[in-house]
Design a protein around this motif. Structure first.
Motif, short mmCIF file in Angstrom:
data_model
loop_
_atom_site.label_atom_id
_atom_site.label_comp_id
_atom_site.label_asym_id
_atom_site.label_seq_id
_atom_site.Cartn_x
_atom_site.Cartn_y
_atom_site.Cartn_z
N LYS A 192 0.81 -1.23 0.00
CA LYS A 192 0.00 0.00 0.00
C LYS A 192 0.83 1.27 0.00
CE LYS A 192 -0.41 -0.12 4.69
NZ LYS A 192 0.83 0.70 4.74
N GLU B 62 0.26 7.57 8.23
CA GLU B 62 0.03 7.41 9.68
C GLU B 62 0.59 6.08 10.14
OE1 GLU B 62 -3.54 8.28 11.58
OE2 GLU B 62 -3.43 10.36 10.97
N ARG C 20 5.65 7.95 15.90
CA ARG C 20 5.78 6.72 15.10
C ARG C 20 7.02 5.92 15.54
NH1 ARG C 20 4.53 4.92 9.82
NH2 ARG C 20 6.08 3.44 9.11
N LEU D 78 -1.16 6.64 19.01
CA LEU D 78 -1.58 6.71 17.61
C LEU D 78 -2.56 7.86 17.39
CD1 LEU D 78 -2.06 2.88 17.12
CD2 LEU D 78 -0.63 4.30 15.62
N ARG E 225 -2.53 11.26 15.21
CA ARG E 225 -3.60 11.57 14.25
C ARG E 225 -4.14 12.98 14.45
NH1 ARG E 225 -7.17 6.85 13.79
NH2 ARG E 225 -5.23 6.29 12.75
N ASP F 297 -1.48 7.10 3.66
CA ASP F 297 -1.10 5.71 3.85
C ASP F 297 -1.50 5.34 5.28
OD1 ASP F 297 0.29 3.32 4.17
OD2 ASP F 297 2.19 4.10 3.40
N ARG F 298 -2.64 4.69 5.43
CA ARG F 298 -3.31 4.33 6.68
C ARG F 298 -4.03 5.51 7.32
NH1 ARG F 298 -2.05 -0.72 8.04
NH2 ARG F 298 0.03 -1.55 7.71
N THR G 92 -6.69 1.76 12.84
CA THR G 92 -6.92 1.72 14.29
C THR G 92 -7.97 0.65 14.63
OG1 THR G 92 -6.55 4.10 14.25
CG2 THR G 92 -7.40 3.17 16.30
N TYR H 103 -6.21 -2.91 13.70
CA TYR H 103 -5.08 -3.35 14.54
C TYR H 103 -5.42 -3.31 16.04
CZ TYR H 103 -1.87 -3.51 10.58
OH TYR H 103 -1.25 -3.84 9.40
P1 TMP Z 1 3.26 0.90 8.18
O1 TMP Z 1 4.03 -0.35 8.36
O2 TMP Z 1 2.16 0.80 7.20
O3 TMP Z 1 4.13 2.08 7.93
O4 TMP Z 1 2.49 1.18 9.57
C1 TMP Z 1 3.12 1.10 10.79
C2 TMP Z 1 2.37 0.22 11.74
O5 TMP Z 1 1.42 0.99 12.48
C3 TMP Z 1 1.62 -0.93 11.13
O6 TMP Z 1 2.14 -2.13 11.67
C4 TMP Z 1 0.19 -0.75 11.61
C5 TMP Z 1 0.30 0.20 12.77
N1 TMP Z 1 -0.88 1.05 12.98
C6 TMP Z 1 -1.79 0.70 13.94
O7 TMP Z 1 -1.63 -0.31 14.60
N2 TMP Z 1 -2.88 1.50 14.14
C7 TMP Z 1 -3.09 2.66 13.45
O8 TMP Z 1 -4.08 3.37 13.68
C8 TMP Z 1 -2.12 3.02 12.43
C9 TMP Z 1 -2.30 4.26 11.64
C10 TMP Z 1 -1.03 2.18 12.22
#
Ligand code: TMP
Length: 200
Positions: free
Chosen positions: A18, A36, A47, A67, A71, A92-93, A98, A101
């Protein structure tokens, strides 16, 4: 404040491609590309903290609040001003991650998470969500073939299966906003599917 740009989020598991597709889509639309957790200096610090595999375990509630802090800052500093200025934004997310995950993956209540995320974003939600779907076995292979292991990538397979099922459930529950795109094939093939889903 009235919004004039379109807000598009790309969602999917690790190894779904993605981030590549988000960059490609943003380039094609001339949109602001952001991600995000992250997207601001503060958010990128958060992050780094959230993904640091050397930190002692972060509880699921602390993880969620971190997180959502990222945001809140991201929406007020980057996303909303860009939309108000008439720019499209490709993220990207966003909130779908949220729910997938922290909700389906970690077991927190998804309705409560949705309210908390809406509070953090001041009610801003994507106009379109593109879910890049790769079969869990293929995603696992892609994940393992990538070198770096962050705190999420170190989770057991069962966690990713719950997350993947969570994304599917979210997309099925809101078909007007979510489009599921097959993430298998070349970058160009997937890119064409993403472009078609966005213009739908
Ligand atoms: P990425 O690997 O897509 O860069 O995202 C980083 C990690 O953050 C990915 O393992 C998922 C996690 N994540 C959450 O758990 N909850 C959230 O709300 C967001 C935006 C990311």
């Amino acid at each position: 404040m009235a919004r004039r740009g379109r807000f598009i989020a790309l969602e999917g598991g690790e190894g779904s491609g993605k981030s590549t597709q988000a960059a490609r889509l943003a380039g094609a639309l001339g949109a602001v590309l952001t991600r995000e957790p992250g997207g601001t200096r503060t958010g990128e610090h958060i992050r780094a903290l959230i993904l640091d595999p050397d930190l002692p375990a972060i509880g699921e509630r602390s993880e969620t609040l971190l997180l959502l802090a990222a945001r809140a800052q991201h929406v007020s500093e980057v996303i909303r001003p860009a939309l108000v200025a008439g720019r499209d934004v490709v993220c990207d997310r966003f909130s779908g991650s949220t729910l997938a995950y922290q909700g389906y993956g970690r077991g927190l209540d998804t309705a409560e998470l949705a309210r908390m995320s809406a509070w953090a974003s001041g009610g801003l939600e994507p106009d379109r969500v593109i879910l890049l779907r790769v079969p869990p076995a293929e995603a696992g292979r892609r994940r393992r073939s990538r070198g770096a292991i962050d705190r999420f990538e170190g989770e057991p397979e069962a966690f990713f299966l719950r997350v993947s099922a969570g994304f599917d459930a979210l997309a099925a529950a809101d078909p007007d906003r979510w489009s599921v795109v097959d993430g298998s094939g070349s970058v160009d093939e997937v890119g064409e599917r993403v472009a078609a889903a966005v213009s739908r």
